[in-house]
Design a protein around this motif. Structure first.
Motif, PDB file in Angstrom:
ATOM      1  N   ALA A 197      13.137   9.217  14.363  1.00  0.00           N
ATOM      2  CA  ALA A 197      12.948   8.443  12.351  1.00  0.00           C
ATOM      3  C   ALA A 197      11.615   9.088  12.225  1.00  0.00           C
ATOM      4  O   ALA A 197      12.294   9.615  10.683  1.00  0.00           O
ATOM      5  N   LEU A 198      10.465   8.932  12.091  1.00  0.00           N
ATOM      6  CA  LEU A 198       9.315   9.771  11.889  1.00  0.00           C
ATOM      7  C   LEU A 198       9.380  11.008  11.394  1.00  0.00           C
ATOM      8  O   LEU A 198       8.516  11.181   9.682  1.00  0.00           O
ATOM      9  N   LEU A 199       9.714  11.913  11.987  1.00  0.00           N
ATOM     10  CA  LEU A 199       9.546  13.560  11.660  1.00  0.00           C
ATOM     11  C   LEU A 199      11.098  13.918  10.680  1.00  0.00           C
ATOM     12  O   LEU A 199      10.482  14.982   9.479  1.00  0.00           O
TER      13      LEU A 199
ATOM     14  N   PRO B 265       7.859   6.751   0.325  1.00  0.00           N
ATOM     15  CA  PRO B 265       6.644   6.325  -0.235  1.00  0.00           C
ATOM     16  C   PRO B 265       6.373   7.274  -0.719  1.00  0.00           C
ATOM     17  O   PRO B 265       6.012   8.596  -0.684  1.00  0.00           O
ATOM     18  N   SER B 266       5.699   6.571  -1.803  1.00  0.00           N
ATOM     19  CA  SER B 266       5.313   8.167  -3.112  1.00  0.00           C
ATOM     20  C   SER B 266       3.391   8.145  -2.570  1.00  0.00           C
ATOM     21  O   SER B 266       2.876   7.331  -1.100  1.00  0.00           O
ATOM     22  N   PHE B 267       3.164   9.299  -2.583  1.00  0.00           N
ATOM     23  CA  PHE B 267       2.188   9.784  -2.409  1.00  0.00           C
ATOM     24  C   PHE B 267       1.551   9.522  -0.779  1.00  0.00           C
ATOM     25  O   PHE B 267       1.291   9.640  -0.119  1.00  0.00           O
ATOM     26  N   ALA B 268       3.437  10.413  -0.455  1.00  0.00           N
ATOM     27  CA  ALA B 268       3.366  10.450   1.285  1.00  0.00           C
ATOM     28  C   ALA B 268       2.850  11.409   1.795  1.00  0.00           C
ATOM     29  O   ALA B 268       1.925  11.188   3.088  1.00  0.00           O
ATOM     30  N   LEU B 269       2.273  12.833   1.116  1.00  0.00           N
ATOM     31  CA  LEU B 269       1.762  13.718   1.725  1.00  0.00           C
ATOM     32  C   LEU B 269       0.354  13.583   1.571  1.00  0.00           C
ATOM     33  O   LEU B 269       0.064  13.661   2.747  1.00  0.00           O
ATOM     34  N   LYS B 270      -0.168  12.854   1.156  1.00  0.00           N
ATOM     35  CA  LYS B 270      -1.658  12.388   1.071  1.00  0.00           C
ATOM     36  C   LYS B 270      -2.222  11.565   2.051  1.00  0.00           C
ATOM     37  O   LYS B 270      -3.016  11.643   2.598  1.00  0.00           O
ATOM     38  N   LEU B 271      -0.914  10.488   2.225  1.00  0.00           N
ATOM     39  CA  LEU B 271      -0.914   9.681   3.392  1.00  0.00           C
ATOM     40  C   LEU B 271      -0.882  10.761   4.723  1.00  0.00           C
ATOM     41  O   LEU B 271      -1.952   9.767   5.693  1.00  0.00           O
ATOM     42  N   TYR B 272       0.182  11.090   4.867  1.00  0.00           N
ATOM     43  CA  TYR B 272       0.268  12.118   6.218  1.00  0.00           C
ATOM     44  C   TYR B 272      -1.729  12.861   6.086  1.00  0.00           C
ATOM     45  O   TYR B 272      -1.724  12.998   7.442  1.00  0.00           O
ATOM     46  N   GLY B 273      -2.242  12.985   5.499  1.00  0.00           N
ATOM     47  CA  GLY B 273      -3.185  14.188   5.526  1.00  0.00           C
ATOM     48  C   GLY B 273      -4.540  13.121   5.570  1.00  0.00           C
ATOM     49  O   GLY B 273      -5.227  13.640   6.579  1.00  0.00           O
ATOM     50  N   ALA B 274      -4.699  12.145   5.177  1.00  0.00           N
ATOM     51  CA  ALA B 274      -5.801  11.174   5.351  1.00  0.00           C
ATOM     52  C   ALA B 274      -5.594  10.560   7.029  1.00  0.00           C
ATOM     53  O   ALA B 274      -6.319  10.118   7.419  1.00  0.00           O
ATOM     54  N   TYR B 275      -4.269  10.269   7.554  1.00  0.00           N
ATOM     55  CA  TYR B 275      -4.503   9.724   8.836  1.00  0.00           C
ATOM     56  C   TYR B 275      -4.349  11.194   9.739  1.00  0.00           C
ATOM     57  O   TYR B 275      -5.350  10.477  10.297  1.00  0.00           O
TER      58      TYR B 275
ATOM     59  N   ARG C  54      12.366  14.152   4.613  1.00  0.00           N
ATOM     60  CA  ARG C  54      12.710  14.053   3.338  1.00  0.00           C
ATOM     61  C   ARG C  54      11.627  14.092   2.230  1.00  0.00           C
ATOM     62  O   ARG C  54      11.986  14.797   1.246  1.00  0.00           O
ATOM     63  N   CYS C  55      10.384  13.511   2.782  1.00  0.00           N
ATOM     64  CA  CYS C  55       9.485  13.159   2.161  1.00  0.00           C
ATOM     65  C   CYS C  55       8.962  15.186   1.345  1.00  0.00           C
ATOM     66  O   CYS C  55       8.812  15.148  -0.153  1.00  0.00           O
ATOM     67  N   TYR C  56       8.787  15.924   1.719  1.00  0.00           N
ATOM     68  CA  TYR C  56       8.191  17.366   1.402  1.00  0.00           C
ATOM     69  C   TYR C  56       9.267  17.790   0.596  1.00  0.00           C
ATOM     70  O   TYR C  56       9.203  18.436  -0.609  1.00  0.00           O
ATOM     71  N   ILE C  57      10.907  17.804   1.190  1.00  0.00           N
ATOM     72  CA  ILE C  57      12.019  18.224   0.262  1.00  0.00           C
ATOM     73  C   ILE C  57      11.791  17.164  -1.090  1.00  0.00           C
ATOM     74  O   ILE C  57      11.986  17.806  -1.937  1.00  0.00           O
ATOM     75  N   TYR C  58      11.693  15.791  -1.241  1.00  0.00           N
ATOM     76  CA  TYR C  58      11.924  14.966  -2.126  1.00  0.00           C
ATOM     77  C   TYR C  58      10.650  15.035  -2.904  1.00  0.00           C
ATOM     78  O   TYR C  58      11.133  15.166  -4.379  1.00  0.00           O
ATOM     79  N   GLU C  59       8.946  15.908  -2.699  1.00  0.00           N
ATOM     80  CA  GLU C  59       8.375  16.717  -3.450  1.00  0.00           C
ATOM     81  C   GLU C  59       8.514  17.259  -3.893  1.00  0.00           C
ATOM     82  O   GLU C  59       8.004  17.486  -5.070  1.00  0.00           O
ATOM     83  N   GLN C  60       8.956  18.487  -3.131  1.00  0.00           N
ATOM     84  CA  GLN C  60       9.008  19.234  -3.674  1.00  0.00           C
ATOM     85  C   GLN C  60      10.424  19.699  -5.157  1.00  0.00           C
ATOM     86  O   GLN C  60       9.802  19.996  -6.168  1.00  0.00           O
ATOM     87  N   GLY C  61      11.505  17.883  -5.122  1.00  0.00           N
ATOM     88  CA  GLY C  61      12.510  18.282  -5.669  1.00  0.00           C
ATOM     89  C   GLY C  61      11.692  17.978  -7.260  1.00  0.00           C
ATOM     90  O   GLY C  61      12.432  17.992  -8.055  1.00  0.00           O
TER      91      GLY C  61
ATOM     92  N   GLY D   6       0.946  -1.121   0.313  1.00  0.00           N
ATOM     93  CA  GLY D   6       0.135   0.043  -0.197  1.00  0.00           C
ATOM     94  C   GLY D   6       1.056   0.633  -0.265  1.00  0.00           C
ATOM     95  O   GLY D   6       0.321   2.207  -0.257  1.00  0.00           O
ATOM     96  N   GLY D   7       2.227   1.259   0.334  1.00  0.00           N
ATOM     97  CA  GLY D   7       2.889   2.310  -0.037  1.00  0.00           C
ATOM     98  C   GLY D   7       3.123   2.781  -1.282  1.00  0.00           C
ATOM     99  O   GLY D   7       3.653   3.731  -1.564  1.00  0.00           O
ATOM    100  N   GLY D   8       2.863   1.624  -2.103  1.00  0.00           N
ATOM    101  CA  GLY D   8       3.070   2.414  -3.565  1.00  0.00           C
ATOM    102  C   GLY D   8       5.136   2.207  -3.673  1.00  0.00           C
ATOM    103  O   GLY D   8       5.750   1.929  -2.582  1.00  0.00           O
ATOM    104  N   GLY D   9       5.549   2.661  -5.231  1.00  0.00           N
ATOM    105  CA  GLY D   9       6.774   2.889  -5.562  1.00  0.00           C
ATOM    106  C   GLY D   9       7.016   3.553  -4.785  1.00  0.00           C
ATOM    107  O   GLY D   9       6.598   4.716  -4.237  1.00  0.00           O
ATOM    108  N   GLY D  10       8.508   3.608  -4.619  1.00  0.00           N
ATOM    109  CA  GLY D  10       9.341   4.689  -3.253  1.00  0.00           C
ATOM    110  C   GLY D  10      10.702   4.604  -3.587  1.00  0.00           C
ATOM    111  O   GLY D  10      11.351   3.354  -3.980  1.00  0.00           O
ATOM    112  N   VAL D  11      11.563   5.112  -2.829  1.00  0.00           N
ATOM    113  CA  VAL D  11      12.688   5.206  -2.710  1.00  0.00           C
ATOM    114  C   VAL D  11      13.514   4.434  -1.115  1.00  0.00           C
ATOM    115  O   VAL D  11      12.770   4.849  -0.295  1.00  0.00           O
TER     116      VAL D  11
END
Length: 525
Positions: free
Chosen positions: A452-454, A275-285, A459-466, A261-266
């Motif tokens: 680690a979660l923070l 995880p891909s779509f990490a920002l949507k995952l954060y928002g949903a939870y 990293r997810c936000y920086i990766y998404e912006q990149g 369920g995490g999708g493709g990612g690094v």
């Protein structure tokens, strides 16, 4: 003639003479027997003096330190502390003046009785938070010969005596929703007017009015309050977090680690995964929990604990500063003894067979009491409660933090994360300290997981912006090269964790986040 105050000086001399005549008559009496009871005149005189002294001090403390329900001004608390300090100071000087005429060590009697009174009232106030109450017959501070009076308690604000009322005033004037804590100035400010609500001066006035014994007693009382809040947190957590909720949070953690369920990612397998779509995952939870009442309740408890911890920290600073001025030799001796014992403990764990552990029941216990009295202690490093492990505690803390991060912004004036609007005010520092306190009560793995979660969140936000910048032209890249606000706020939060935490430093963060991310931008912006 007016400046000489001849009438006042005559009254003083006349009263002193009367006291000396009375004392001489008592001391000329011989030891007598009343039935089978032997009466010593000197002891009878001293007990009578102590009884009157206890009554006067107790009455002054409980009458002067009384506040109305609408006492919300900073000057109310300061004025009361100044008044009680002046009155007790005058009483102490008068008592020391007549000590030679009554053959009693005045300063010694004053310190003994004042310490006993303060400890007794702190003990009775702590009954609010104890399951097994301490009654007068069980108290080591109460005496049948020289009783400490009990006054009527005030229900609003709820307190048994003056110690509870002073603490209530401090909590109201430093509330995390109405004030902002500025660590550089060690003061709480009202954001709307930038007026100081509580500062170093307030704690100095407590020292002048109640002495080091009184300030140390207030510090102990706040410790009882923190224990009560942390117990409330664990009870609320265990009651609300059922099996389905725990499973839901474990699924979220599994997705962040690159599970189904995490999708493709690094990467993959750990929280270093992106995880891909990490920002949507954060928002949903976040949306799943943000509207739940217990989620807000847990957050309020964390902020309340953080507020009380900051007060304890300030009290310890005031005690330590005063101790260095009044008794430098004692302070240096205790610091040296503390360092020596810490070295012995560390040597024991390096070689348990060769180096014995210091005697805990004698040396460590007695030294800890002295260290607390002169402010050599760190409230952030204390363990207040013991509890069974709370499943997914780090995850629920992480969700609450990132839910609040969007509301907060960095304020350079206060050097802290805070939210200042016309409708809402929120201080981020008590939240940081509250999170540190609850994590300190459990295994270090909880702390490591939250960090680690923070770091993954940043990293997810920086990766998404990149990824977005790669899709835009050169001009758009120049406009949007700044770090996203949620990522920057999360870095500020991590920096505050390292600043206030006794068990967290930059090395712990560097294990999950490259160090240059902290160094590549100015934290004051």
């Amino acid at each position: 003639k007016e400046h000489a105050k001849l009438d006042t000086r005559f009254d003083l001399a006349y009263n002193t003479h009367q006291i000396s005549v009375f004392t001489e008559g008592i001391l000329n009496m011989k030891t007598t027997l009343f039935g089978v009871i032997e009466v010593h005149p000197q002891q009878l005189l001293e007990d009578g003096i102590r009884k009157e002294l206890v009554w006067r001090i107790s009455k002054e403390l409980n009458q002067s330190l009384t506040f109305t329900q609408h006492s919300h001004l900073h000057s109310d608390l300061d004025a009361a502390l100044i008044a009680v300090g002046d009155k007790l100071g005058a009483l102490q000087q008068s008592f020391e003046h007549i000590q030679d005429y009554i053959k009693v060590y005045g300063l010694k009697v004053w310190q003994e009785e004042f310490t006993r009174i303060t400890n007794y009232y702190v003990e009775q106030e702590s009954n609010r938070f104890l399951r097994r109450k301490i009654f007068d017959s069980q108290s080591v501070y109460q005496s049948e010969a020289i009783p400490i009076p009990r006054f009527l308690s005030y229900k609003k604000p709820y307190a048994y005596n003056f110690t509870g009322r002073v603490i209530n005033q401090l909590l109201v004037k430093t509330h995390f929703e109405s004030t902002i804590y500025a660590d550089l100035k060690q003061a709480w400010y009202v954001p709307s007017t930038l007026a100081i609500s509580v500062s170093i001066r307030t704690f100095n006035l407590i020292l002048q009015g109640l002495g080091a014994v009184g300030l140390n007693g207030l510090d102990q009382l706040i410790g009882y309050m923190i224990v009560n809040d942390l117990q409330h947190f664990t009870k609320e957590f265990n009651r609300r977090m059922d099996a389905d909720t725990i499973k839901f949070l474990q699924t979220f953690l599994h997705k962040l680690r690159g599970g189904d369920g995490g999708g493709g990612g690094v990467g993959g397998g750990t929280l270093s995964f992106l995880p891909s779509f990490a920002l949507k995952l954060y928002g949903a939870y976040i949306q799943e929990f943000v509207n739940k009442r217990y989620f807000r309740t847990l957050g309020q408890i964390l902020c309340a604990v953080g507020q009380k911890q900051l007060l304890r920290r300030q009290m310890n600073c005031a005690l330590n500063f005063q101790a260095k001025i009044d008794s430098k030799m004692l302070t240096c001796t205790l610091e040296a003894m503390n360092e020596a014992l810490l070295n012995d403990v560390m040597s024991h764990y390096r070689s348990p067979n060769d180096k014995p552990y210091p005697e805990e029941e004698t040396v460590l216990g007695d030294l800890a009491e002295y260290l607390n009295f002169i402010g050599i202690s760190n409230p952030m490093a204390k363990i207040y409660i013991t509890s069974e492990p709370l499943p997914c505690l780090s995850v629920i803390l992480f969700l609450y933090i990132i839910a609040q991060i969007d509301k907060l912004s960095w304020n350079a004036a206060f050097n802290s994360l805070c939210c200042i609007t016309t409708n809402q005010q929120l201080d981020g520092t008590p939240l940081v300290v509250g999170v540190l306190t609850i994590l300190k009560q459990f295994h270090p793995s909880y702390t490591d997981q939250l960090i680690a979660l923070l770091c993954q969140f940043v990293r997810c936000y920086i990766y998404e912006q990149g990824e977005k910048l790669n899709e835009k032209n050169t001009s758009d890249r120049q406009k949007n090269k700044d770090m996203p606000k949620p990522a920057k706020n999360a870095l500020h939060f991590l920096d505050l964790l390292c600043k206030y935490g006794a068990h967290i430093d930059r090395k712990d963060v560097a294990a999950h986040l490259p160090a240059y991310m902290f160094d590549s931008y100015n934290l004051s912006k």
